[in-house]
Design an enzyme around this catalytic site. Structure first.
Site, PDB file in Angstrom:
ATOM      1  N   SER A 185     -30.669  25.839  21.928  1.00  0.00           N
ATOM      2  CA  SER A 185     -29.709  26.010  20.825  1.00  0.00           C
ATOM      3  C   SER A 185     -30.124  25.141  19.643  1.00  0.00           C
ATOM      4  CB  SER A 185     -28.314  25.618  21.299  1.00  0.00           C
ATOM      5  OG  SER A 185     -28.254  24.215  21.483  1.00  0.00           O
ATOM      6  N   GLU A 218     -29.399  21.510  20.377  1.00  0.00           N
ATOM      7  CA  GLU A 218     -30.418  20.857  21.204  1.00  0.00           C
ATOM      8  C   GLU A 218     -31.647  20.517  20.379  1.00  0.00           C
ATOM      9  OE1 GLU A 218     -30.698  22.603  25.527  1.00  0.00           O
ATOM     10  OE2 GLU A 218     -30.019  24.143  24.150  1.00  0.00           O
ATOM     11  N   GLU A 219     -32.029  21.453  19.526  1.00  0.00           N
ATOM     12  CA  GLU A 219     -33.209  21.224  18.703  1.00  0.00           C
ATOM     13  C   GLU A 219     -32.986  20.004  17.805  1.00  0.00           C
ATOM     14  OE1 GLU A 219     -34.408  24.623  16.426  1.00  0.00           O
ATOM     15  OE2 GLU A 219     -36.356  23.754  15.951  1.00  0.00           O
ATOM     16  N   GLY A 220     -31.799  19.932  17.207  1.00  0.00           N
ATOM     17  CA  GLY A 220     -31.463  18.782  16.380  1.00  0.00           C
ATOM     18  C   GLY A 220     -31.506  17.494  17.186  1.00  0.00           C
ATOM     19  N   ARG A 223     -34.325  32.711  18.499  1.00  0.00           N
ATOM     20  CA  ARG A 223     -32.870  32.843  18.282  1.00  0.00           C
ATOM     21  C   ARG A 223     -32.589  34.074  17.421  1.00  0.00           C
ATOM     22  NH1 ARG A 223     -32.267  27.110  16.212  1.00  0.00           N
ATOM     23  NH2 ARG A 223     -33.237  26.258  18.069  1.00  0.00           N
TER      24      ARG A 223
END
Ligand SMILES: *[C@@H]1O[C@H](CO)[C@@H](O)[C@H](O)[C@H]1NC(C)=O
Ligand SMILES: *[C@@H]1O[C@H](CO)[C@@H](O)[C@H](O)[C@H]1NC(C)=O
Ligand SMILES: *[C@@H]1O[C@H](CO)[C@@H](O)[C@H](O)[C@H]1NC(C)=O
Ligand SMILES: *[C@@H]1O[C@H](CO)[C@@H](O)[C@H](O)[C@H]1NC(C)=O
Length: 395
Positions: free
Chosen positions: A170, A173-175, A135
């Protein structure tokens, strides 16, 4: 077969067909048994495989999962059967030489090829998800980030799996994946069971929150009691195993372990005239020489770039945790909050709720990606946290 016809001409067609079929069947059974015996293998089980590469800022891990095909939609059936740690840097570390990002994955991909039975290679899905390291690289220089991803893609396509894509996920999404992983491992998605009758160990939603400390970002994700979630960027809705969840999440870009230290360093530098620093957060005897040019190479610190009268930094530890605590406060800006409550840097945070499970860059996450392929409909919005500049606290 011709002999059969010749010697027993009286056999009527149906009987003859039966005989032939019986013979063929016997042959088939013998062949199967022979195969099983000579190859010393059990008869094939109906197992499916999936391969996921978790491309973090400091390193990449490859995971192979298996699950029984007929129980695809049940809880508790996905198993990790292999983890392979890719040697060398995280893929974002190859910005100077993107081809090498692809090559670095070959060893682990070969491992996956051995683990997954050959006849299932073509149907086995393969994903790569990159997190905050990429990112940041993408913010810094999008075309370089794309080169790294296409080098990675080229390598992954050269293996006989069902390649599904390599992309930067994003922060939301990771969270979400972190939260799903923790609750999956804790068995919180199971619909029934004696655990559900225990007194309220978890929050009302029956789930635990997730904290994930990476190298370049850190995530907090949980189901808050307070509704609604005041900021759309921090709000996720999804359905898992037939139940709806409204989840709060935030990914703090630049507040992973490595980048947070750089943020701190960029603040500390402002108080030195000669490039020599005493750092209370490192133990006595710690010494690091660093080029000033390295300090401002990514978007986390670039904004605060300064012309300094020296080109090298000399950082010495003097181990003092009280001072370190004060010192690290500098990277958190608590001066403004456009919501009813905030964590820092003006980011919404509802009241903390329930238990949390922790995931860290060190004890890296098992199965964070297990659900990329199935289960759940995700709706994500994009948004990048804004690193603060140095605040006055603690100076
Ligand atoms: C799993 O769920 C999907 C979607 O609901 C469905 O299409 C599929 O047939 C299910 N698989 C099995 C093995 O039940
Ligand atoms: C991105 O990197 C490429 C190749 O290294 C370079 O040519 C280009 O100027 C860079 N772009 C920016 C915006 O820095
Ligand atoms: C600092 O920069 C010099 C010259 O640009 C280089 O030779 C040296 O390896 C760098 N040092 C570090 C620690 O990166
Ligand atoms: C904290 O953030 C606010 C709002 O972005 C900004 O105006 C202020 O200058 C920041 N404080 C410091 C010390 O950087």
């Amino acid at each position: 077969m011709e002999e059969l016809k010749g010697t027993k001409p009286k056999i009527s067609w149906p009987k003859k067909a039966l005989l032939i079929l019986g013979f063929l069947f016997a042959l088939a059974v013998i062949a199967l048994v022979a195969m099983a015996v000579t190859q010393n293998k059990p008869l094939p089980k109906n197992i499916k495989y999936g391969i996921v590469l978790d491309a973090g800022s400091s390193h990449t891990n490859l995971y192979v999962y298996e699950w029984p095909a007929e129980k695809e939609n049940d809880t508790g059936v996905v198993h990790q059967v292999e983890v392979c740690k890719v040697e060398g840097l995280g893929i974002s570390g190859y910005s100077q030489d993107p081809e090498k990002a692809g090559l670095s994955l070959q060893h682990c991909m070969k491992k996956a090829q051995e683990v997954v039975p050959e006849q299932q290679h073509l149907e086995t899905p393969l994903y790569l998800g990159a997190t905050a390291g990429m990112r940041l690289l993408s913010l810094e220089n999008r075309s370089v980030a794309e080169k790294v991803l296409s080098a990675v893609e080229k390598t992954l396509r050269s293996f006989p799996f069902n390649f599904q894509g390599a992309r930067i996920i994003s922060g939301q999404e990771e969270g979400a994946y972190g939260w799903i992983t923790i609750n999956y491992l804790l068995g919180n998605f199971k619909q029934s069971g004696w655990l559900n009758f225990l007194p309220n160990l978890k929050s009302r939603s029956g789930t635990s929150g997730a904290l994930d400390l990476g190298g370049a970002s850190t995530q907090i994700t949980f189901v808050p009691d307070q509704e609604p979630i005041e900021s759309d960027d921090n709000s996720l809705h999804f359905r898992l195993y037939g139940k709806s969840y409204n989840v709060y999440t935030h990914s703090f870009l630049c507040y992973g372990k490595d980048q947070a230290l750089r943020l701190k360093l960029a603040c500390d530098v402002q108080s030195t005239q000669n490039g020599s620093l005493l750092d209370p957060c490192f133990h006595q005897g710690y010494l690091r020489i660093m080029n000033v040019s390295e300090l401002y190479t990514n978007p986390c610190t670039a904004e605060g770039e300064q012309q300094l009268p020296f080109t090298q930094l000399q950082i010495r530890g003097n181990g003092d945790h009280q001072k370190c605590r004060m010192n690290i406060q500098k990277i958190f800006n608590n001066s403004h909050c456009p919501y009813s409550s905030c964590s820092f840097n003006g980011i919404f945070l509802p009241p903390i709720q329930g238990e949390f499970g922790g995931q860290s860059g060190l004890a890296d996450v098992h199965g964070r990606w297990a659900f990329l392929a199935h289960d759940g409909v995700y709706h994500f919005s994009r948004g990048v946290g804004n690193p603060g500049t140095c605040t006055e606290a603690g100076t």
